[in-house]
Design an enzyme around this catalytic site. Structure first.
Site: not given
Length: 718
Positions: A256-257
């Site tokens: 994820d980011y």
């Protein structure tokens, strides 16, 4: 390939060139590659880009990779396409209320056609985390609280996104997320730690992922959370041991980011370099946005801290997926401006948006058959912050929505009223703020009306990522508006706009009619009007339990019985319950009314015996005893009466949707086998145990009368 080129194929960045979204959907983090993007592409230092759109611009970027880089490896373009692209469908939680996985497959297919036409190959969806705490904002993105229903929708959405073949120009690589347990965040607080048993992980949170991978998904996104103290970004037993070795997953895992960098803040990595080592060794193939793999993988390999074989295998997985997407054969697939123009905002997508929005609407309450409304001969006051509102139709995680032609609630109602002037629209208040004089104007409008529609709920920034709420009540200003309007004494219909189950109280809870409309997207107003005025009978069912109080969270129907279950809701002492709140939902999972009434016959279980390797058929007669055709959602639940571990009071094992004319009957049948009765025992063996099981065929998770059948033992068992 050089080490730098290998690290590049394992690194993805937010697109700084193509105009994607002006909405803030991620924190401002990671490297600024605006000026150096072309050079990065020429040097092969990225797998691709995400959240930029545009076929012509994407074609220009792809040309750099194909014609000016040494290895000519095509770029992969990703985006957050969760519930539509330019044409917006209901939020996933709302669409799940349809209890129709086939509908979800069709909307995902439509979203894939539109997004791929705009230069996208890969969607970071579906979000398939089970959400059992309604304080968590990301409940809006998933399929609710039940693993059976969640698994059906996970598989359907994967099939819809990916289509017939990944190499087709209108196919999107699906990315089920977030692996795994993110929905169990303590206190419903986003990004928080997760503590859960192995049994709960494997019985509740993992099944939708297994269903998604079995449906063909070839990517997944690792979660932000730590699970029992181990951050998922560094969880080798699950990312490699379970996912790759046991489940034989052959796709790619993306962080994820900036989640790899967050291993430092979790406290398991000394620094960014150590975080890179932990993530790649755990099984995370691709670093999103942080730039850590480009910065640190080469030196980690050169110094022997990460085996070259680990990096090579991750790169092979990336290249294999690119090949399956057809990018090596046709690097310019999904980058055709003519197709972009043709396949964006099509009438077919618009029609589907209206259909899916209608199917998502849930009628919770309809005292005195207040609904459906007449299209003439009455004055209607539409009161509340979401009556004429056009800014909160799409809902959270719709970064590419083009809502300029979206239909507001007011527009939808006026379009069907024989006298549009019979509708008076008054805001009354903003979602969370008082409007000077707004309350008085709203009360005056209610007094002048024959019937009041109260449009209340959440703005779209109150649900979704980073939008957890400590309580799930309506904002105080909206509650005050509702109390004042109900005091006028006119019939009141509450229309809720929401991204989670809400704890309703006071005048809202006691209104004659309550309709859950979620965030319905492009065709919001038309779909709601279709249902309110009876052109379509409501058919949605709750995929999440509506609690009586925020303090009941986490709350879900499939809880365990305990040794002191609540048997009499009027008795507040010495039982599993709160002092002033019973251990019940206000509106349970699976609940939803139609404009007709259905009678369920007593379930039949045949001989009442299920052979160890056999099957048992459960039947009941369903009759529409009302005066209108309507669609009923029939649900099958079971309970293991005596087991070696405590079992949920009910578990959903089947759903069927049936449309019946007034007075018509049909026999509904479900089949169960031993596999439907299995659970994980104390040693984590997936087993079924012989004995008695209760079974319900019912319209919700708390309705119906059970019948009993017996699972007979295996001839080989003692």
């Amino acid at each position: 390939m050089t080490l730098a080129e290998k690290a590049g194929q394992l690194s993805i960045y937010s697109d700084p060139m193509r105009i994607g979204t002006r909405r803030q959907i991620n924190p401002d983090a990671g490297p600024k590659i605006d000026n150096g993007l072309a050079q990065r592409i020429r040097e092969g230092r990225l797998i691709g880009l995400f959240n930029g759109v545009g076929a012509a611009e994407g074609r220009a970027l792809q040309r750099l990779a194909i014609e000016e880089s040494r290895l000519k490896i095509p770029l992969l373009f990703g985006a957050d396409v969760l519930h539509g692209f330019a044409t917006v469908f209901p939020i996933p939680l709302g669409e799940t209320a349809s209890f129709d996985p086939g509908l979800a497959e069709r909307t995902a297919r439509a979203a894939a056609i539109e997004a791929s036409a705009n230069g996208i190959h890969w969607t970071f969806a579906p979000m398939i985390d089970i959400g059992r705490d309604q304080r968590w904002g990301r409940v809006a993105e998933g399929a609710g609280e039940d693993p059976y229903l969640g698994s059906l929708f996970a598989a359907a959405r994967v099939r819809g996104f990916q289509g017939q073949r990944l190499s087709d120009a209108d196919s999107l690589l699906a990315c089920p997320k977030h692996f795994v347990g993110y929905g169990g965040a303590i206190g419903g607080m986003d990004y928080n730690s997760v503590e859960m048993s192995e049994q709960t992980l494997h019985e509740v949170y993992l099944p939708p992922f297994k269903a998604a991978f079995d449906a063909g998904a070839l990517s997944t996104m690792s979660a932000f959370n730590d699970l029992n103290g181990v951050p998922m970004m560094a969880h080798r037993p699950l990312l490699t041991g379970l996912l790759r070795e046991q489940w034989k997953f052959r796709g790619i895992v993306v962080s994820d980011y900036t989640a790899d960098r967050e291993l430092v803040m979790h406290g398991v990595a000394r620094d960014d370099r150590d975080a890179t080592r932990l993530a790649i060794l755990a099984g995370v193939d691709i670093s999103m946005q942080s730039d850590l793999y480009n910065l640190h993988l080469p030196s980690l390999v050169e110094r022997g801290e990460v085996p070259m074989a680990v990096v090579d295998e991750a790169v092979r997985r990336v290249l294999r997926v690119k090949k399956l997407l057809g990018l090596f054969d046709n690097p310019y697939r999904s980058l055709d401006p003519v197709v972009e123009q043709r396949d964006t905002h099509t009438p077919a997508a618009r029609s589907l948006a209206r259909e899916s929005a209608r199917a998502s609407i849930v009628l919770l309450k309809n005292e005195g058959q207040l609904l459906p409304l007449r299209k003439s001969s009455q004055k209607i006051a539409l009161i509340g912050p979401f009556g004429a509102d056009a800014d909160n139709l799409a809902g959270p995680w719709s970064p590419f929505s083009d809502m300029k032609d979206a239909v507001s609630l007011e527009q939808g109602l006026r379009a069907v009223l024989r006298d549009p002037a019979s509708l008076k629209v008054v805001k009354g208040c903003d979602p969370e703020q008082i409007i000077r004089g707004g309350l008085d104007e709203a009360v005056a409008a209610a007094k002048a009306a024959d019937i009041v529609l109260l449009a209340l709920g959440e703005s779209q920034d109150m649900s979704g990522e980073a939008a957890s709420r400590a309580d799930i009540l309506l904002p105080a200003v909206q509650q005050a508006l509702a109390e004042a309007i109900v005091d006028v004494g006119k019939p009141v219909i509450v229309l809720l706009r929401n991204g989670r189950a809400l704890a309703l109280e006071g005048a809202v809870r006691d209104a004659s009619a309550i309709v859950v409309t979620w965030f319905l997207g492009t065709e919001t107003g038309n779909a709601i009007a279709d249902v309110l005025f009876g052109d379509h009978s409501p058919s949605g069912r709750l995929p999440v339990s509506f609690p009586q109080s925020s303090g009941q969270q986490p709350f879900f129907y499939g809880h365990r019985n305990t040794g002191r279950p609540q048997t009499n809701p009027k008795d507040p002492y010495w039982k599993t319950r709160y002092r002033y709140v019973t251990h019940e939902a206000l509106f349970p999972f699976g609940h939803g009314l139609t404009y007709s009434q259905f009678r369920y016959g007593e379930p039949e279980v045949g001989s009442g015996k299920l052979a160890w390797d056999g099957a048992i058929t459960i039947r009941t007669k369903l009759t529409n005893i009302g005066t209108r055709e309507a669609e009923e959602t029939v649900q099958l639940y079971i309970h293991d009466r005596v087991a070696s571990l405590t079992r949920p009071v009910r578990e959903l094992k089947g759903i069927q949707k049936l449309k019946l004319a007034a007075g018509a009957s049909r026999v509904v049948s479900f089949k169960l086998t031993r596999a439907d009765l299995c659970f994980y025992d104390a040693a984590m063996n997936f087993i079924a145990e012989p004995g008695e099981f209760e079974v319900w065929v019912a319209p919700s998770a708390t309705a119906g009368t059970p019948k009993v059948f017996v699972l007979e033992g295996s001839p080989l068992r003692p």
